[in-house]
Scaffold this active site. Sequence first.
Site: not given
Length: 174
Positions: A67, A85, A88, A120-122
């Site tokens: 990731h 993209q 984020q 890592v995070i959603c």
Amino acid sequence: MQMSEVNAMNYEEFIAVFGNTVEHCSLCAAAVWRYRPFRDVRHLHDEICKFLDDLPLAGREGVLRSHPDLAGRLAKEGKLTQESQMEQRAAGMGDLTPKESTDLAILNFSYREKFGFPFVICARRNKKEAIMEGLKTRLNNSLEVEVEKGLEEVKKICSLRLLDLVEHEGVKNR
Ligand SMILES: NC(=O)NC1=NC(=O)NC1=O
């Protein structure tokens, strides 16, 4: 796309569509191909989650390493995948103040130094404030806890990416 179309795909079509539902880990989609026909998008997601859970620790760490950092070098160089993209940007990573950008870079560096994989995070489920708080909090966790939490976030990211691709009747976003 309907599940009937998904289940009618040959392997190449399946990978072309679902290969990046886990970031840079087309192996996940390649592996779950064997479980078709899928009852619905939840069934497909469940099989990907089971594959991830069955990976040895090194494999789960490898998924996390696949990731991109949030607002990191790849983002700055415009080299994120389309999915990353969009995610984020949705989290506001594109409009950080200089201080926020510096703080995030330092925290991301510290996290990666400690765990050997990125935080890592959603991103679609968290705005930048929650991301910064999550990063500060999770930096204090053990490696085992962070592999677990990171994988849970990967599963959420995967679920949202699948729901973008497949028609679903009110399947709750995990
Ligand atoms: N390090 C990350 O958490 N990256 C990401 N999370 C997302 O939801 N999309 C990403 O690119």
